[in-house]
Design a protein around this motif. Structure first.
Motif, PDB file in Angstrom:
ATOM      1  N   GLN A  54       0.815  -1.224   0.000  1.00 28.15           N
ATOM      2  CA  GLN A  54       0.000   0.000   0.000  1.00 28.15           C
ATOM      3  C   GLN A  54       0.845   1.269   0.000  1.00 28.15           C
ATOM      4  OE1 GLN A  54      -2.971  -0.375   3.063  1.00 28.15           O
ATOM      5  NE2 GLN A  54      -3.814  -2.192   2.129  1.00 28.15           N
ATOM      6  N   VAL A  55       1.851   1.252  -0.855  1.00 27.35           N
ATOM      7  CA  VAL A  55       2.694   2.439  -1.037  1.00 27.35           C
ATOM      8  C   VAL A  55       1.837   3.535  -1.678  1.00 27.35           C
ATOM      9  CG1 VAL A  55       4.666   3.310  -2.376  1.00 27.35           C
ATOM     10  CG2 VAL A  55       4.813   1.086  -1.234  1.00 27.35           C
ATOM     11  N   ASP A  56       2.120   4.777  -1.331  1.00 31.45           N
ATOM     12  CA  ASP A  56       1.398   5.914  -1.884  1.00 31.45           C
ATOM     13  C   ASP A  56       1.839   6.138  -3.341  1.00 31.45           C
ATOM     14  OD1 ASP A  56       0.345   8.312  -2.606  1.00 31.45           O
ATOM     15  OD2 ASP A  56       1.304   9.480  -0.996  1.00 31.45           O
ATOM     16  N   PHE A  57       0.940   5.803  -4.293  1.00 33.03           N
ATOM     17  CA  PHE A  57       1.300   5.881  -5.708  1.00 33.03           C
ATOM     18  C   PHE A  57       1.435   7.315  -6.202  1.00 33.03           C
ATOM     19  CE2 PHE A  57       1.451   1.854  -8.205  1.00 33.03           C
ATOM     20  CZ  PHE A  57       1.486   1.002  -7.120  1.00 33.03           C
ATOM     21  N   SER A  58       1.002   8.271  -5.391  1.00 34.18           N
ATOM     22  CA  SER A  58       1.155   9.661  -5.838  1.00 34.18           C
ATOM     23  C   SER A  58       2.539  10.200  -5.468  1.00 34.18           C
ATOM     24  CB  SER A  58       0.063  10.536  -5.225  1.00 34.18           C
ATOM     25  OG  SER A  58       0.286  10.643  -3.831  1.00 34.18           O
ATOM     26  N   SER A  59       3.305   9.415  -4.692  1.00 31.88           N
ATOM     27  CA  SER A  59       4.616   9.886  -4.243  1.00 31.88           C
ATOM     28  C   SER A  59       5.759   9.195  -5.000  1.00 31.88           C
ATOM     29  CB  SER A  59       4.762   9.618  -2.735  1.00 31.88           C
ATOM     30  OG  SER A  59       6.123   9.701  -2.355  1.00 31.88           O
ATOM     31  N   ASP A  60       6.485   9.968  -5.799  1.00 34.55           N
ATOM     32  CA  ASP A  60       7.646   9.422  -6.513  1.00 34.55           C
ATOM     33  C   ASP A  60       8.668   8.871  -5.530  1.00 34.55           C
ATOM     34  OD1 ASP A  60       6.407  10.391  -8.734  1.00 34.55           O
ATOM     35  OD2 ASP A  60       8.089  11.604  -9.445  1.00 34.55           O
ATOM     36  N   ALA A  61       8.879   9.605  -4.427  1.00 36.27           N
ATOM     37  CA  ALA A  61       9.889   9.197  -3.442  1.00 36.27           C
ATOM     38  C   ALA A  61       9.525   7.855  -2.818  1.00 36.27           C
ATOM     39  CB  ALA A  61      10.030  10.265  -2.363  1.00 36.27           C
ATOM     40  N   ALA A  62       8.235   7.666  -2.529  1.00 35.76           N
ATOM     41  CA  ALA A  62       7.809   6.408  -1.908  1.00 35.76           C
ATOM     42  C   ALA A  62       7.981   5.244  -2.885  1.00 35.76           C
ATOM     43  CB  ALA A  62       6.348   6.516  -1.461  1.00 35.76           C
ATOM     44  N   LEU A  63       7.688   5.488  -4.158  1.00 38.13           N
ATOM     45  CA  LEU A  63       7.847   4.420  -5.159  1.00 38.13           C
ATOM     46  C   LEU A  63       9.328   4.103  -5.359  1.00 38.13           C
ATOM     47  CD1 LEU A  63       5.068   5.490  -7.696  1.00 38.13           C
ATOM     48  CD2 LEU A  63       5.070   3.445  -6.255  1.00 38.13           C
ATOM     49  N   GLU A  64      10.156   5.131  -5.360  1.00 40.08           N
ATOM     50  CA  GLU A  64      11.596   4.898  -5.499  1.00 40.08           C
ATOM     51  C   GLU A  64      12.120   4.088  -4.304  1.00 40.08           C
ATOM     52  OE1 GLU A  64      14.027   8.404  -6.054  1.00 40.08           O
ATOM     53  OE2 GLU A  64      15.874   7.284  -5.694  1.00 40.08           O
ATOM     54  N   ALA A  65      11.653   4.427  -3.107  1.00 39.87           N
ATOM     55  CA  ALA A  65      12.090   3.697  -1.905  1.00 39.87           C
ATOM     56  C   ALA A  65      11.671   2.227  -2.006  1.00 39.87           C
ATOM     57  CB  ALA A  65      11.507   4.352  -0.649  1.00 39.87           C
ATOM     58  N   ALA A  66      10.459   1.988  -2.524  1.00 38.99           N
ATOM     59  CA  ALA A  66       9.983   0.605  -2.678  1.00 38.99           C
ATOM     60  C   ALA A  66      10.884  -0.157  -3.657  1.00 38.99           C
ATOM     61  CB  ALA A  66       8.537   0.596  -3.155  1.00 38.99           C
TER      62      ALA A  66
END
Ligand code: DC
Length: 222
Positions: A54-66
């Protein structure tokens, strides 16, 4: 002329969804005794784990961290293992397919994936399939191909694939989705899908899979 000895050849195959890249890349790798790298599967694996967690898909940083945190194994038998889970089938499901373009458009995610793709090549020759293999990841590849087919033909192939897996899909829906993804993948800022100038273009609309591999093999000579 290839730059490397045959056992270390890097062959790139780019093109849009449904152009026949996977089948061609897998057979070519098999025929030439090279490894096969499915980079679309890598972006799909990041998407799968981001959805699961459930990563926040609106956040580039969160997707990069994933992407950075993802433990990803792609053994030679063709399986894709993400964080210890065999996701070979699940990364092809409709939810991942709907969301993967967004993940693949994040430049930070691409940085992480490109680094892993290049690391894969350090170990030996390979046939690498994706969208930016020739333009970004392996610009010095020994042979570069761009496979394409009409959107209707690509949609027909996808529908057949879905039916073979026991799923349901209408040609109109799949074709609309393919056109939408093409537009998105070609217009994104980070490594858009493009034909490189030094890349051999192969239109597979009227070719069966064996004829595609044959066309590629004819160009791959020492
Ligand atoms: O080839 P595929 O359908 O499995 O690719 C999944 C998605 O990943 C698709 O939206 C394009 C993207 N992709 C990419 O941006 N760069 C790559 N090298 C491979 C795939």
């Amino acid at each position: 002329m290839p730059r490397r000895p045959k056992s270390r050849w890097i062959i790139t195959i780019d093109g849009p969804a449904g152009a026949g890249k996977s089948t061609a890349a897998r057979s070519l790798a098999n025929d030439l005794g090279l490894r096969y790298l499915d980079t679309g599967a890598m972006y799909r694996a990041v998407t799968w784990i981001a959805l699961r967690d459930q990563v926040d898909f609106s956040s580039d940083a969160a997707l990069e961290a994933a992407a950075k945190a993802l433990r990803l194994d792609m053994p030679a038998d063709g399986r894709v293992v993400a964080a210890g889970v065999d996701v070979t089938r699940d990364i092809r499901n409709a939810e991942v397919t709907r969301n993967v373009s967004r993940v693949a458009a994040v430049s930070g995610v691409r940085r992480v994936m490109v680094e892993r793709q290049r690391a894969f090549a350090v170990e030996g020759g390979l046939v690498a399939e994706g969208r930016d293999m020739a333009t970004v990841v392996f610009p010095d590849a020994d042979f570069k191909f761009y496979l394409d087919a009409s959107p209707t033909e690509r949609a027909k192939r996808r529908v057949q694939e879905i039916h073979e897996r026991g799923g349901e899909a209408s040609l109109a829906d799949v074709e609309a989705d393919i056109r939408r993804r093409d537009a998105y993948d070609s217009s994104r800022e980070a490594s858009p899908l493009r034909r490189g100038t030094d890349t051999l273009y192969v239109d597979t609309t009227h070719l069966d899979p064996r004829a595609v591999v044959q066309a590629l093999l004819e160009k791959v000579v020492d």
